[in-house]
Write a protein that holds these residues in place. Structure first.
Motif, PDB file in Angstrom:
ATOM      1  N   GLU A 127      53.161  27.418  65.854  1.00  0.00           N
ATOM      2  CA  GLU A 127      54.463  26.840  65.201  1.00  0.00           C
ATOM      3  C   GLU A 127      54.112  25.678  64.003  1.00  0.00           C
ATOM      4  N   ALA A 128      52.868  25.104  64.217  1.00  0.00           N
ATOM      5  CA  ALA A 128      52.447  24.140  63.379  1.00  0.00           C
ATOM      6  C   ALA A 128      51.284  24.302  62.556  1.00  0.00           C
ATOM      7  N   ALA A 129      50.290  25.316  62.716  1.00  0.00           N
ATOM      8  CA  ALA A 129      49.467  25.724  61.699  1.00  0.00           C
ATOM      9  C   ALA A 129      49.615  27.125  61.300  1.00  0.00           C
ATOM     10  N   PHE A 130      48.895  27.314  59.989  1.00  0.00           N
ATOM     11  CA  PHE A 130      48.973  28.506  59.465  1.00  0.00           C
ATOM     12  C   PHE A 130      47.951  28.731  58.592  1.00  0.00           C
ATOM     13  N   LEU A 131      47.403  30.169  58.427  1.00  0.00           N
ATOM     14  CA  LEU A 131      46.291  30.267  57.451  1.00  0.00           C
ATOM     15  C   LEU A 131      47.129  30.720  56.045  1.00  0.00           C
ATOM     16  N   ASP A 132      46.254  30.141  54.718  1.00  0.00           N
ATOM     17  CA  ASP A 132      47.077  30.564  53.554  1.00  0.00           C
ATOM     18  C   ASP A 132      46.355  31.205  52.602  1.00  0.00           C
ATOM     19  N   GLY A 133      46.368  32.237  51.874  1.00  0.00           N
ATOM     20  CA  GLY A 133      45.475  32.708  50.860  1.00  0.00           C
ATOM     21  C   GLY A 133      46.093  33.328  49.577  1.00  0.00           C
ATOM     22  N   LYS A 134      45.476  33.162  48.633  1.00  0.00           N
ATOM     23  CA  LYS A 134      46.178  33.568  47.173  1.00  0.00           C
ATOM     24  C   LYS A 134      45.096  34.147  46.325  1.00  0.00           C
ATOM     25  N   VAL A 135      45.353  35.044  45.611  1.00  0.00           N
ATOM     26  CA  VAL A 135      44.588  35.672  44.343  1.00  0.00           C
ATOM     27  C   VAL A 135      45.544  35.301  43.073  1.00  0.00           C
ATOM     28  N   THR A 136      44.825  34.920  42.098  1.00  0.00           N
ATOM     29  CA  THR A 136      45.379  34.626  40.767  1.00  0.00           C
ATOM     30  C   THR A 136      44.965  35.351  39.600  1.00  0.00           C
ATOM     31  N   TYR A 137      45.811  35.385  38.425  1.00  0.00           N
ATOM     32  CA  TYR A 137      45.148  35.912  37.262  1.00  0.00           C
ATOM     33  C   TYR A 137      45.822  35.161  36.285  1.00  0.00           C
ATOM     34  N   THR A 138      45.016  34.618  35.125  1.00  0.00           N
ATOM     35  CA  THR A 138      45.865  33.858  34.160  1.00  0.00           C
ATOM     36  C   THR A 138      45.041  34.487  32.744  1.00  0.00           C
ATOM     37  N   ASP A 139      46.045  34.575  31.799  1.00  0.00           N
ATOM     38  CA  ASP A 139      45.850  35.002  30.505  1.00  0.00           C
ATOM     39  C   ASP A 139      46.240  33.886  29.554  1.00  0.00           C
ATOM     40  N   ALA A 140      45.330  33.344  28.662  1.00  0.00           N
ATOM     41  CA  ALA A 140      45.697  32.322  28.006  1.00  0.00           C
ATOM     42  C   ALA A 140      45.093  32.522  26.457  1.00  0.00           C
ATOM     43  N   GLU A 141      45.931  33.138  25.773  1.00  0.00           N
ATOM     44  CA  GLU A 141      45.292  33.609  24.312  1.00  0.00           C
ATOM     45  C   GLU A 141      44.164  34.399  24.193  1.00  0.00           C
ATOM     46  N   GLY A 142      44.045  35.403  25.113  1.00  0.00           N
ATOM     47  CA  GLY A 142      42.802  36.118  25.130  1.00  0.00           C
ATOM     48  C   GLY A 142      41.731  35.774  26.326  1.00  0.00           C
ATOM     49  N   VAL A 143      42.004  34.370  26.845  1.00  0.00           N
ATOM     50  CA  VAL A 143      41.057  33.868  27.594  1.00  0.00           C
ATOM     51  C   VAL A 143      41.509  34.321  29.089  1.00  0.00           C
ATOM     52  N   ASP A 144      40.735  34.897  29.924  1.00  0.00           N
ATOM     53  CA  ASP A 144      41.106  35.572  31.329  1.00  0.00           C
ATOM     54  C   ASP A 144      40.321  34.765  32.283  1.00  0.00           C
ATOM     55  N   ALA A 145      41.015  34.408  33.383  1.00  0.00           N
ATOM     56  CA  ALA A 145      40.706  34.001  34.294  1.00  0.00           C
ATOM     57  C   ALA A 145      41.246  34.280  35.529  1.00  0.00           C
TER      58      ALA A 145
END
Length: 219
Positions: A190-208
């Protein structure tokens, strides 16, 4: 918009502010969540690959219509130190819409930038399991020109598993960037959890592309 600010002062102010708000939230029996994650990001700039690795801590909570969150990250990109600090707060009238304010600080190497943003935000529950929200804030020094638009949502699948998603569009000067995040949160107790994410960024042709994995606690 560079300003002569030290990161240590910003961190101290943030921790002090979050600490005070957290204590107040506890007194009002509000829930506060703290998540610490390992973060890796790979950026492609015209064929040049830059790798970032660091730690990120997120604190969020609220009471009544007031809510807040703060994100502090620190890491290394190809031998150069990078720091980020974001503080956001808002008040929802009737749990639907209201004003929002944010402070953002970023430092890479010896270059630092910060800004204060104000605007509006909203939230809506599609069902007991699904929620969506959004925020539009603009830099007070470049109001209407520099802004950040955020859309997010989550869906509780049951058995402690919740899917999350977020889209953010940022206009800074003449540069536009778009970031998408897809993640999941799994409750261990009830008080603890696992967290995960994947991200994608496009900034004027610069990909991350990035990956975050961590553990969080609610109290």
């Amino acid at each position: 918009m560079l300003r002569n600010k030290t990161f240590s002062k910003a961190v101290f102010a943030t921790l002090a502010g979050v600490g005070m708000i957290t204590m107040l939230a506890q007194q009002l029996h509000a829930e506060t969540t703290v998540t610490t994650s390992i973060e890796t990001i790979r950026t492609d700039v015209g064929g040049l690959t830059l790798d970032y690795a660091g730690l990120k801590t997120e604190v969020e909570g609220g009471f009544g219509g007031l809510h807040y969150d703060a994100t502090l990250s620190a890491g290394d990109m190809e031998g150069v130190g990078a720091r980020d600090l974001d503080i956001r707060a808002g008040y929802l009238f009737g749990d639907v819409a209201g004003p929002a304010v944010a402070y953002e600080y970023a430092k890479i190497g010896s270059e630092a930038m910060d800004r204060v943003l104000v605007g509006i935000e909203g939230a809506y529950s599609l069902s007991d399991a699904a929620k969506v929200g959004g925020r539009l804030v603009s830099d007070i020094d470049e109001f209407g020109d520099d802004y950040t638009l955020t859309l997010d949502g989550d869906y509780a699948l049951g058995e402690g598993l919740t899917l999350t998603g977020e889209y953010e569009h940022v206009r800074l000067g003449t540069m536009d960037s778009d970031e998408a995040k897809i993640g999941a949160r799994y409750g261990l107790t009830e008080a603890a959890f696992l967290d995960g994410k994947v991200t994608y960024t496009d900034a004027e042709g610069v990909d991350a592309t990035g990956v975050e994995a961590g553990i969080g606690f609610s109290f």
